[in-house]
Motif scaffolding. Structure first.
Motif, PDB file in Angstrom:
ATOM      1  N   VAL A 479       0.837  -1.209   0.000  1.00  0.00           N
ATOM      2  CA  VAL A 479       0.000   0.000   0.000  1.00  0.00           C
ATOM      3  C   VAL A 479       0.868   1.254   0.000  1.00  0.00           C
ATOM      4  CG1 VAL A 479      -1.704   1.304   1.339  1.00  0.00           C
ATOM      5  CG2 VAL A 479      -1.900  -1.185   1.162  1.00  0.00           C
ATOM      6  N   VAL A 480       1.968   1.193   0.767  1.00  0.00           N
ATOM      7  CA  VAL A 480       2.839   2.363   0.920  1.00  0.00           C
ATOM      8  C   VAL A 480       3.596   2.674  -0.368  1.00  0.00           C
ATOM      9  CG1 VAL A 480       4.911   3.206   2.065  1.00  0.00           C
ATOM     10  CG2 VAL A 480       3.103   2.152   3.415  1.00  0.00           C
ATOM     11  N   PHE A 481       4.219   1.655  -0.969  1.00  0.00           N
ATOM     12  CA  PHE A 481       5.156   1.896  -2.067  1.00  0.00           C
ATOM     13  C   PHE A 481       4.587   1.632  -3.461  1.00  0.00           C
ATOM     14  CE2 PHE A 481       8.119   0.787   1.487  1.00  0.00           C
ATOM     15  CZ  PHE A 481       8.724   2.025   1.576  1.00  0.00           C
ATOM     16  N   GLY A 482       3.477   0.899  -3.557  1.00  0.00           N
ATOM     17  CA  GLY A 482       2.992   0.465  -4.867  1.00  0.00           C
ATOM     18  C   GLY A 482       2.710   1.600  -5.839  1.00  0.00           C
ATOM     19  N   LYS A 483       1.759   2.460  -5.485  1.00  0.00           N
ATOM     20  CA  LYS A 483       1.355   3.528  -6.397  1.00  0.00           C
ATOM     21  C   LYS A 483       2.453   4.581  -6.604  1.00  0.00           C
ATOM     22  CE  LYS A 483      -3.633   3.074  -5.640  1.00  0.00           C
ATOM     23  NZ  LYS A 483      -4.855   3.737  -5.125  1.00  0.00           N
ATOM     24  N   PRO A 484       3.165   5.032  -5.530  1.00  0.00           N
ATOM     25  CA  PRO A 484       4.268   5.971  -5.776  1.00  0.00           C
ATOM     26  C   PRO A 484       5.344   5.403  -6.700  1.00  0.00           C
ATOM     27  CG  PRO A 484       3.676   5.990  -3.453  1.00  0.00           C
ATOM     28  CD  PRO A 484       2.918   4.859  -4.074  1.00  0.00           C
ATOM     29  N   MET A 485       5.627   4.090  -6.575  1.00  0.00           N
ATOM     30  CA  MET A 485       6.621   3.460  -7.447  1.00  0.00           C
ATOM     31  C   MET A 485       6.154   3.485  -8.901  1.00  0.00           C
ATOM     32  SD  MET A 485       9.561   1.790  -7.670  1.00  0.00           S
ATOM     33  CE  MET A 485       9.955   1.004  -6.096  1.00  0.00           C
ATOM     34  N   THR A 486       4.892   3.147  -9.123  1.00  0.00           N
ATOM     35  CA  THR A 486       4.342   3.163 -10.482  1.00  0.00           C
ATOM     36  C   THR A 486       4.424   4.559 -11.095  1.00  0.00           C
ATOM     37  OG1 THR A 486       2.805   1.387  -9.889  1.00  0.00           O
ATOM     38  CG2 THR A 486       2.289   2.682 -11.857  1.00  0.00           C
ATOM     39  N   ALA A 487       3.983   5.568 -10.329  1.00  0.00           N
ATOM     40  CA  ALA A 487       4.008   6.945 -10.829  1.00  0.00           C
ATOM     41  C   ALA A 487       5.429   7.407 -11.119  1.00  0.00           C
ATOM     42  CB  ALA A 487       3.337   7.871  -9.815  1.00  0.00           C
ATOM     43  N   ILE A 489       8.179   5.559 -11.845  1.00  0.00           N
ATOM     44  CA  ILE A 489       8.792   4.876 -12.999  1.00  0.00           C
ATOM     45  C   ILE A 489       8.283   5.503 -14.304  1.00  0.00           C
ATOM     46  CG2 ILE A 489       8.873   2.703 -14.272  1.00  0.00           C
ATOM     47  CD1 ILE A 489       8.916   1.265 -11.558  1.00  0.00           C
ATOM     48  N   ILE A 490       6.967   5.739 -14.361  1.00  0.00           N
ATOM     49  CA  ILE A 490       6.411   6.378 -15.563  1.00  0.00           C
ATOM     50  C   ILE A 490       6.990   7.780 -15.734  1.00  0.00           C
ATOM     51  CG2 ILE A 490       4.294   7.231 -16.649  1.00  0.00           C
ATOM     52  CD1 ILE A 490       2.814   4.930 -15.213  1.00  0.00           C
ATOM     53  N   MET A 491       7.106   8.517 -14.629  1.00  0.00           N
ATOM     54  CA  MET A 491       7.680   9.866 -14.671  1.00  0.00           C
ATOM     55  C   MET A 491       9.120   9.842 -15.171  1.00  0.00           C
ATOM     56  SD  MET A 491       9.201  12.173 -11.728  1.00  0.00           S
ATOM     57  CE  MET A 491      10.655  11.204 -12.117  1.00  0.00           C
ATOM     58  N   GLY A 492       9.916   8.876 -14.667  1.00  0.00           N
ATOM     59  CA  GLY A 492      11.302   8.764 -15.112  1.00  0.00           C
ATOM     60  C   GLY A 492      11.393   8.487 -16.595  1.00  0.00           C
ATOM     61  N   GLY A 493      10.513   7.591 -17.097  1.00  0.00           N
ATOM     62  CA  GLY A 493      10.488   7.310 -18.535  1.00  0.00           C
ATOM     63  C   GLY A 493      10.103   8.543 -19.337  1.00  0.00           C
ATOM     64  N   VAL A 527       3.793  15.358 -15.355  1.00  0.00           N
ATOM     65  CA  VAL A 527       3.350  13.958 -15.469  1.00  0.00           C
ATOM     66  C   VAL A 527       3.171  13.346 -14.090  1.00  0.00           C
ATOM     67  CG1 VAL A 527       4.078  11.643 -16.197  1.00  0.00           C
ATOM     68  CG2 VAL A 527       4.328  13.576 -17.761  1.00  0.00           C
ATOM     69  N   TYR A 528       4.111  13.620 -13.200  1.00  0.00           N
ATOM     70  CA  TYR A 528       4.071  13.019 -11.867  1.00  0.00           C
ATOM     71  C   TYR A 528       2.865  13.523 -11.062  1.00  0.00           C
ATOM     72  CZ  TYR A 528       5.648  11.258  -7.354  1.00  0.00           C
ATOM     73  OH  TYR A 528       5.728  10.599  -6.156  1.00  0.00           O
ATOM     74  N   VAL A 529       2.624  14.834 -11.090  1.00  0.00           N
ATOM     75  CA  VAL A 529       1.485  15.394 -10.359  1.00  0.00           C
ATOM     76  C   VAL A 529       0.173  14.804 -10.888  1.00  0.00           C
ATOM     77  CG1 VAL A 529       0.166  17.503  -9.901  1.00  0.00           C
ATOM     78  CG2 VAL A 529       2.658  17.523  -9.710  1.00  0.00           C
ATOM     79  N   ILE A 530       0.050  14.711 -12.204  1.00  0.00           N
ATOM     80  CA  ILE A 530      -1.162  14.132 -12.801  1.00  0.00           C
ATOM     81  C   ILE A 530      -1.356  12.689 -12.347  1.00  0.00           C
ATOM     82  CG2 ILE A 530      -2.210  13.393 -14.975  1.00  0.00           C
ATOM     83  CD1 ILE A 530      -0.928  15.876 -16.278  1.00  0.00           C
TER      84      ILE A 530
END
Length: 559
Positions: A479-487, A489-493, A527-530
């Motif tokens: 719960v803690v890391f899942g969604k921030p990690m997804t956002a 990784i996409i932001m880094g790409g 992208v990250y904020v969105i």
């Protein structure tokens, strides 16, 4: 404010100082940090705690004697550290830093240790009266002086007519550090004035104070465990500085002895090192009085490049400091009420906010390491060497932030010794990797960031494991890391892709390349904020840990 001023100081300095001088600056600063930690890590906390207890009990005479005993202890530790850094500066630079040319930088910082110890006594005394104003004002005075005077002195020396140029570079690093010492002197002057101004207001009492020996014993019992906990990382960094400089010199000595032909080194680092060494040899041949030592100066240049990347890598960690300040009391209050569910929610919110800050910073540095270091250093660094190092350190910064927050959570739950053990384990691994990888001609300076990343990956993993095993109702890591990690990784790409696209059109000059980098960073932020809003990463409880969290929640319609 102090952290912002520190960043404003370090980033221009990175652009001003040559790599060799920045290596001297950073090495001397590690010595300063070590002595400062030993001298002041635990005693200010012990002093403020004891003064607060005396105030509560109305023991004014006891309080005043506590301050005098503590001030004497600070003065002794500061004087001892000052003597080591001043009269022993040559030995420290040569045998601890493995860099005799850093002697001026070590000397420039010597007064600062003495003054910082005196500052800690006055700050601890004021904090014991629940007065944080003297601490805040004195730290801002110190930081502003460091920034304004340090940058001015470094620039003045670099533009002077001092010859040879190699000596001018060494003195420029000392000039930057002299600003730190001057700031410490001004800070002491303010704190002495404030103490004299306010101490007369305190009412006297008829209590009989304890003996000085009893008070000192009490202070040390409180201070020693805190000092041991705080100095672990300083010792690791100091040993690592010695090893990295020493192992780099070992490789350059091998190059001097005829080592050549290593074509499969990491990112061609050996070829670059060989060219750097030959350039120093040529400079020495052209001017025998230049003061250049090809082996030592080549090692200083590579170490300076690494330290410039470290200045940027430390920024995400700075953002964790305010967060950890609210974790301990927040979790502790829930535990005192036996509200385990509340403690779990506070812990999860703290970890999620740390992930929301650390993960995008880390992946952003990983994706844009080269362009970022080139932009911030104004091109005054070899981006082909520094860029990959900053990318590695970007991932390391994620683990550093997680480790800091995890340690705070353990402390809030009364688990204070195990974080020291985990840091010691990670530190040993870091030292071993620095020794073997930096000394390998195929890896060289890239071994230093790899060691840093591995160290904090181990420490953060161990700390998270201890939380999972020993804390009642531990946080749910998915719960803690899942969604921030997804956002993230996409932001880094997105950052990588936008920079690649913009750089096709904006190339040919430093200004255009910097615009491309800034554009990629801005696009990544959008992208990250969105994604954070779209994925509903934040909860209202998370925002309550942040300044103006209620207003942010209303703006984002988070309930």
């Amino acid at each position: 404010v102090v952290k912002i001023i520190g960043a404003i100081y370090k980033i221009p300095l990175m652009a001003i100082l040559p790599d060799e001088a920045y290596g001297d600056f950073s090495g001397a600063y590690n010595i300063y940090t070590f002595f400062l930690t030993i001298s002041t890590a635990g005693l200010p906390v012990a002093l403020s705690k004891t003064v607060s207890e005396c105030n509560t009990l109305g023991r004014t005479n006891q309080k005043e004697r506590v301050f005098r005993v503590a001030f004497g202890s600070f003065l002794f530790m500061g004087a001892l550290s000052f003597l080591c850094m001043s009269f022993g500066s040559e030995w420290v630079a040569t045998h601890v830093l493995e860099n005799p040319k850093a002697v001026y930088s070590v000397l420039a910082l010597a007064p600062s240790v003495l003054c910082a110890c005196c500052c800690s006594a006055f700050r601890g005394y004021a904090q014991g009266h629940m007065n944080m104003v003297p601490t805040g004002v004195s730290q801002v005075i110190e930081a502003l002086s460091k920034m304004l005077l340090g940058l001015a002195l470094a620039t003045l020396v670099l533009n002077s007519a001092i010859e040879p140029a190699e000596l001018r570079d060494r003195l420029s690093a000392a000039g930057a550090l002299a600003g730190v010492s001057i700031g410490s002197i001004l800070s002491v002057a303010y704190l002495v004035w404030n103490h004299l101004r306010t101490s007369s207001r305190h009412a006297r009492s008829g209590d009989r104070p304890d003996s000085s020996g009893t008070i000192l014993s009490h202070l040390l019992k409180l201070a020693v465990p805190i000092t041991l906990s705080s100095c672990t990382l300083s010792i690791v960094n100091l040993v690592d500085t010695k090893l990295v400089n020493g192992q780099l010199q070992t490789v350059f000595e091998a190059i001097q002895g005829g080592l050549t032909g290593i074509d499969n080194s990491v990112l061609g680092v050996f070829t670059k090192a060989e060219a750097l060494f030959q350039g120093n040899v040529a400079a020495l041949s052209a001017d025998a009085l230049s003061g250049i030592n090809p082996v030592l100066d080549s090692a200083r240049a590579l170490y300076g490049t690494y330290q410039k990347t470290m200045s940027i890598y430390n920024l995400p960690f700075s953002l964790m400091v305010p967060l950890t300040a609210c974790i301990v009391p927040g979790v502790s209050a829930c535990i005192a009420r036996r509200d385990r569910l509340g403690a779990q929610r506070t812990t999860e919110s703290a970890m999620r906010i740390s992930a929301l800050i650390a993960l995008p910073c880390g992946f952003g540095l990983f994706a844009l390491g080269g362009p970022i270091i080139k932009m911030l250093s104004l091109g005054n660094v070899d981006a082909e060497l520094a860029g990959p190092q900053l990318s590695i350190l970007g991932i390391a910064s994620i683990f550093v932030c997680i480790q800091v927050v995890a340690s705070a959570i353990l402390q809030a739950n009364g688990i204070v010794n195990l974080p020291i053990v985990t840091m010691a384990i990670g530190g040993i691994v870091k030292i071993l990797l620095s020794y073997f990888l930096v000394g390998n001609p195929k890896v060289m300076i890239f071994g230093a960031p790899i060691g840093t990343m591995t160290c904090f990956a181990i420490v953060s993993t161990l700390n998270l494991g201890i939380i999972k095993r020993m804390v009642p109702r531990p946080p749910r890591y998915g719960v803690v890391f899942g969604k921030p990690m997804t956002a993230s990784i996409i932001m880094g790409g997105a950052a990588w892709a936008v920079h690649g696209l913009l750089s096709q059109f904006l190339k040919g000059s430093f200004l255009l390349e910097s615009i491309a980098t800034a554009g990629a960073i801005f696009a990544a932020m959008v992208v990250y904020v969105i994604l954070v809003v779209a994925l509903r990463v934040l909860s209202k409880e998370d925002l309550e840990l942040m300044p103006k969290g209620d207003k942010i929640a209303k703006i984002l319609h988070i309930r």
